[in-house]
Scaffold this active site. Structure first.
Site, PDB file in Angstrom:
ATOM      1  N   ASP A 154       0.803  -1.320   0.022  1.00 52.76           N
ATOM      2  CA  ASP A 154      -0.020  -0.110  -0.098  1.00 52.76           C
ATOM      3  C   ASP A 154       0.946   1.129   0.046  1.00 52.76           C
ATOM      4  OD1 ASP A 154      -2.667   1.233   0.501  1.00 52.76           O
ATOM      5  OD2 ASP A 154      -1.567   2.015   2.228  1.00 52.76           O
ATOM      6  N   GLU A 164       1.574   0.211  -4.810  1.00 53.12           N
ATOM      7  CA  GLU A 164       0.902   1.652  -5.519  1.00 53.12           C
ATOM      8  C   GLU A 164       2.509   2.472  -5.779  1.00 53.12           C
ATOM      9  OE1 GLU A 164      -3.377   2.773  -3.926  1.00 53.12           O
ATOM     10  OE2 GLU A 164      -1.881   2.352  -2.164  1.00 53.12           O
TER      11      GLU A 164
END
Length: 634
Positions: free
Chosen positions: A319, A348
């Site tokens: 994340d 990400e």
């Protein structure tokens, strides 16, 4: 000179052992238990407390920790503490410690258990399903409650154990996916495990104990062994079905600062601060961890290794990976490679805010070339298909809008350098950012933002169900025929919607749950997804996994603005088919396309896929039906 080198190596080895030991906060034997904590040298007093239960009651034993090394505090408590609970307290409030491996309800206290007894039968024989290349992955992103809470025949709705049930395994195998990306499944803070009957929902991006499964997904959050055993049963069941398990990890921030195990054991060490002394907020959640600090970096490495070794996890999705530094991510990749190089790492390639660390040293998408073996999501292909993330009402290619062609072509190549992609016309990126196509995650929807159905309805007002289905299938055809690693949101195969909610992280089940009745309502959607996945699996041309091979075999065909077409030529990837042509038409009108002269078998046309053939085309011209994909081969 040799003595100096040996002394240096010995020092390095000892320091690595010391670091590894630091994360072994509890060392149990039947006669005594040793506790160890990484904490400031100037701490006035550090106390270990022993409790009978995971919640409530007074401490039954206490011990003062002694400083036994630089930032190392230890205490030994005599007697058999098996089954008891513990906390550390340096004066900032009690907590389980940063590397608790078992906890009581709500993760407030660590638990002393025998981890070997949490192993399901046959666990020693459990193995990672075979994977030759990341290009062979088909990733299915899932939230535990979404998937099973509304399933009438689920015995364990909303739990880890739901994924061991025959109906779940049958659905996943029939669909054809071979990897599940489970949303955060470690112990997180926003759901009260003592009040699970409230059915409070959260995605789980609010970490408390990073190395323990979440109690809300267990059948009994009060018994520390239960959540561990059930998580392992879930992994084992999926592995038996040939499905890998990828864990969503959120090392970039904690639930909050004040109550975090990091802050309560070593104040301000694990967080980045700005030049004016304020906590940096690159996560957008009020804080940002400091992966560049030696112990935070090592914590992340040890944590990842622990999930692999103890829980047999097959990969990690980071994340807000852009909050972490490049060196840390590369060291994680190196540590994982030493265990099993086939384990996949992606994240990400951005942060949610400005980080208190040099941009050029962060694990951003633009820096993926400096992180071999690590992949990032392509927002280029996602937004070129559906529209910009900044405005849910704006459409793009799927609505027939011009200007998105090069961005889609860039995504189809896997974000690598390709001579036919004009980077000056690609959204978000002015240069290729992937060395290999397996460093790009190809997708059109995920848990973030609107799901695909809602986005189509929001950006194309008045869209009919028939048109919506056509564009949905067209979007996923683009994803699954690209050279990147394909990724889909759980439930898209059921034409799921979330009633237009953009950020459903704490919306109720009524918003997030899957609509299983849609299997009967829209059978053509599931069938298309299933056949599309099989098409990719059966034909290595779609998953070459190598940039040079992509440049050699993938060529784009000149087409009108509302279409994208490419050819995979000369038995790409040793495919059985000599040349494969894929044409994506988002126009509401049929489009005539000029193709190389030949006799072709049609395998995908107007929302239907059949690898044995739907018909034949000869010559240099073909008509592509409106808002659909056409796939041919000779």
């Amino acid at each position: 000179m040799k003595k100096l080198i040996f002394a240096g190596l010995l020092s390095m080895l000892l320091s690595q052992q010391a670091v590894a030991q630091t994360f072994k906060e509890v060392d149990y034997t039947p006669k005594e238990t040793k506790f160890q904590l990484f904490a400031p040298n100037n701490a006035k007093q550090i106390t270990v407390r022993i409790y009978k239960d995971g919640l409530g009651g007074k401490a039954i034993k206490t011990a003062k920790m002694q400083k036994t090394g630089n930032e190392c505090w230890t205490a030994t408590i005599k007697g058999d503490l098996m089954g008891k609970f513990y906390t550390f307290d340096i004066g900032k409030g009690e907590c389980a410690g940063i590397f608790a491996k078992a906890v009581g309800v709500n993760g407030l206290r660590g638990a002393i258990i025998n981890l070997a007894k949490t192993n399901p039968e046959g666990w020693d024989k459990d193995q990672h399903p075979v994977l030759k290349s990341p290009a062979d992955l088909v990733i299915y992103e899932m939230h535990h409650r979404d998937f099973s809470i509304n399933r009438k025949d689920a015995k364990y709705p909303g739990k880890f154990m739901a994924l061991t049930e025959p109906w779940a395994i049958k659905h996943l195998k029939k669909l054809g996916i071979n990897a599940i990306h489970i949303l955060p499944s470690y112990d997180y803070g926003s759901v009260d495990e003592t009040r699970l009957s409230d059915h409070k929902y959260n995605w789980g991006y609010d970490p408390v104990n990073y190395n323990v499964p979440e109690g809300g997904y267990a059948t009994d959050p009060y018994q520390p062994e239960v959540r561990i055993n059930e998580f392992k049963q879930m992994v084992q069941a999926l592995h038996k079905a040939g499905i890998r398990v990828i864990l969503d990890v959120v090392y970039n921030h904690t639930y909050d600062i004040e109550h975090s195990n990091f802050q309560r054991t070593y104040p301000d060490y694990f967080y980045r601060k700005t030049n004016d002394g304020q906590y940096s907020n690159g996560s957008g959640c009020g804080n940002e961890t400091a992966s560049d600090k030696p112990m935070m970096r090592q914590f992340m490495i040890e944590s990842v290794k622990y999930w692999i070794n103890e829980y047999h996890i097959d990969g990690f999705r980071f994340d807000l990976m852009g909050v972490h530094d490049i060196q840390t991510m590369n060291e994680i990749r190196k540590a994982v490679d030493a265990i099993d190089p086939s384990l996949f790492i992606y994240g990400e390639g951005w942060s949610a805010g400005s980080c208190a660390y040099p941009q050029e040293e962060l694990a951003m998408k633009a820096n993926i070339t400096e992180m071999p073996g690590i992949a990032a999501f392509s927002d280029e292909i996602r937004d070129a298909l559906r529209g910009p993330f900044s405005d849910d009402t704006k459409p793009a290619f799927l609505a027939g809008l011009p200007g998105n062609k090069e961005s889609i072509k860039f995504g189809i190549t896997g974000a690598i350098c390709h001579p036919q992609v004009d980077m000056t016309k690609v959204n978000y990126s002015q240069k290729p950012w992937a060395i290999e196509p397996t460093q790009m995650i190809s997708y059109v929807s995920c848990h973030d933002d609107m799901c695909l159905v809602d986005r189509l309805r929001s950006s194309i007002p008045g869209i009919s169900t028939e048109e919506l289905i056509k564009l949905d299938l067209l979007a996923q055809t683009t994803v699954f025929t690209s050279q990147g690693v394909p990724f889909m949101l759980c439930g898209e195969e059921l034409l799921r919607n979330k009633k237009g909610v953009h950020n459903s992280f704490e919306s109720p089940d009524s918003i997030n749950q899957l609509h299983w009745e849609n299997l009967k309502r829209y059978p053509q959607v599931f069938n298309y997804y299933r056949q599309l996945i099989q098409l990719r699996k059966h034909h290595p041309a779609f998953r070459l996994g190598n940039a040079d091979l992509v440049r050699k075999h993938l060529e784009f065909i000149d087409t009108p603005e509302s279409t994208v077409a490419f050819r995979l030529k000369n038995y790409a990837g040793r495919d059985d088919w000599r040349n494969i042509i894929v044409i994506l038409n988002s126009s509401k009108e049929p489009v005539e396309i000029t193709i190389p002269d030949g006799r072709y078998t049609v395998v995908c046309c107007d929302g239907n896929i059949n690898e044995n053939g739907l018909g034949t085309i000869t010559g240099t011209k073909t008509i592509v039906d409106p808002q659909s994909a056409l796939i041919l081969h000779d």
